[in-house]
Scaffold this motif. Sequence first.
Motif, PDB file in Angstrom:
ATOM      1  N   GLN A 115      -7.584   0.450   2.635  1.00  0.00           N
ATOM      2  CA  GLN A 115      -6.710   0.367   3.064  1.00  0.00           C
ATOM      3  C   GLN A 115      -6.529   0.868   4.231  1.00  0.00           C
ATOM      4  OE1 GLN A 115      -4.343   3.914   1.826  1.00  0.00           O
ATOM      5  NE2 GLN A 115      -5.898   5.669   2.238  1.00  0.00           N
ATOM      6  N   ASN A 146       0.257   3.866  -2.560  1.00  0.00           N
ATOM      7  CA  ASN A 146      -0.091   5.661  -2.468  1.00  0.00           C
ATOM      8  C   ASN A 146       0.572   6.747  -2.887  1.00  0.00           C
ATOM      9  OD1 ASN A 146      -2.414   6.215  -0.676  1.00  0.00           O
ATOM     10  ND2 ASN A 146      -1.716   4.303   0.384  1.00  0.00           N
ATOM     11  N   PHE A 150       1.337  -1.271   0.124  1.00  0.00           N
ATOM     12  CA  PHE A 150      -0.001   0.216   0.387  1.00  0.00           C
ATOM     13  C   PHE A 150       0.962   1.240  -0.021  1.00  0.00           C
ATOM     14  CE2 PHE A 150      -3.590  -3.191   0.814  1.00  0.00           C
ATOM     15  CZ  PHE A 150      -4.296  -2.154   0.379  1.00  0.00           C
ATOM     16  N   ALA A 201      -2.801   2.203   8.410  1.00  0.00           N
ATOM     17  CA  ALA A 201      -3.402   2.946   7.280  1.00  0.00           C
ATOM     18  C   ALA A 201      -2.498   4.854   7.416  1.00  0.00           C
ATOM     19  CB  ALA A 201      -5.349   3.610   7.746  1.00  0.00           C
ATOM     20  N   TYR A 245      -1.031   5.580   3.612  1.00  0.00           N
ATOM     21  CA  TYR A 245      -1.337   6.861   3.426  1.00  0.00           C
ATOM     22  C   TYR A 245      -0.515   8.065   3.404  1.00  0.00           C
ATOM     23  CZ  TYR A 245      -5.148   9.366   1.935  1.00  0.00           C
ATOM     24  OH  TYR A 245      -6.327  10.646   1.144  1.00  0.00           O
ATOM     25  N   TYR A 249     -10.029   3.112  -2.364  1.00  0.00           N
ATOM     26  CA  TYR A 249      -9.119   2.413  -2.064  1.00  0.00           C
ATOM     27  C   TYR A 249      -9.259   3.455  -0.399  1.00  0.00           C
ATOM     28  CZ  TYR A 249      -6.592   7.401  -1.907  1.00  0.00           C
ATOM     29  OH  TYR A 249      -6.799   8.797  -1.748  1.00  0.00           O
TER      30      TYR A 249
END
Length: 470
Positions: A398, A294, A290, A411, A415, A394
């Motif tokens: 996530q 991102n 992730f 997260a 992120y 998303y």
Amino acid sequence: MSAVELGSVADLATTTSGPDQISRRLEALPTSGYVWRLVILLSLGGCFEIYDLFFTGYIAPGLARSGLMTTTTQAFFGFSGIGAFVAATFAGLFVGTFCLGFLADRFGRKAVFTWSLLFYSAASVIMACQTTPGGLLLWRFIAGIGIGIEVITIDAYITELVPSWMRGRAFAINQAVMLSAVPIVAALAWWLVPLSPHGIDGWRWVVLIGAAASMIIWVLRLYVPESPLWLARHGRAAEAETIMRTLEAASPTAAPRPTATAAMAPAGAPAETGYADLFRPPYASLVVLFMIFNLCQAFGVYGFSNWVPALLVQKGINVTKSLQYSFIIAFAYPLAPLLAATFADRFERKWIICGAATAISVFGLAFSQLTEPVLLIASGVLVTGANMTLSYAYHAYQTEVFPTAIRARAAGLVYSMSRLSATFSGFIVAFMLKEAGVGGVFGLITAAMVIVIIAIGVWGPNVRGRPLDA
């Protein structure tokens, strides 16, 4: 009451209100108007976050018009250009998500939801009063910190209030409500940015109007409960039980849905999890995946949304017309998630993300080549629609893949990579716009989307129908 009876009551509370039991009860919730009202209320609070985030692009022509910023700069890291303003926004978002995402895990979703919004609204008011590029960038950076905390908190909040079978629709509706702020800020920018009402630059009015309206959060917070799953994970079983009974009583005539049989993560007192622990099993592979996602998705979403007026100006359209076109395109922001709600829970989240990334590439390249106003606006609407479909998917994806005890922290960590990417994308897009024009910008976006498709398509986990912490 005897000690034995007291012990029995305590055992009953633990049995019915422990974290695993709360998760199963949440998963069994039928649909109800009360649950949807909570989603709407949280989303209304998020409207101010979106307003504050998206005025970055819409006031850019006004910043250039006032002489505070320039559209492009001679140096790559020019701090007098619009790229620096975009970068300051996302640098603050990076700090908020990477360094302070743990606040919602430690102090609760409700408190952080409230105070982070007030923090960035106050910073925006101060920013609107700045008269130097340095002051403008500093306070935009500080406001970005608050926005970064807020966005992670809302995602975790909604994830923990709705069951998995309707979570896709909940996030689609959440994004639709929040993104209704985009046409509003676009309309205000179209109206005010070319003007100076009462001798004050129009862009300052756009910022101040959003900050003033955010005071409604004090009303919203009275009607939103704390996450029962967060309460249960922090040993506050009685409070979690009270909220769960309210949620379950909201649909007294509907039969509970059968719960999933997936194994749940063992519950217990919340352990202290440092950022280093997120790079060890069992979280490391998800975190790395992730983070890569991102880093790349930000080029598609923010490389377009924050630069629409400037991209149109670069194509030879004057400032007033570019803001008018941007206002029309902005209606796709809330409408796209509403359309996506019709299929949000019918397909795996990963395939929705891959499909949206493909659409961003195709329609973006069309936008870069077209000059006819109707076709240009149509392609802009389609790019925006694909971006917002990617966005709602998303945001849900996530947060639901991580367990409750570390949800906001993990997260926030992954992120934050989109915030870091968007920080540098401001300079990179400005450089590409100068050297290769609009076509070069969308060539860059297409390359980023290809990486998104490969990463999520090959390694993205399936989440459809799985309870939280499973």
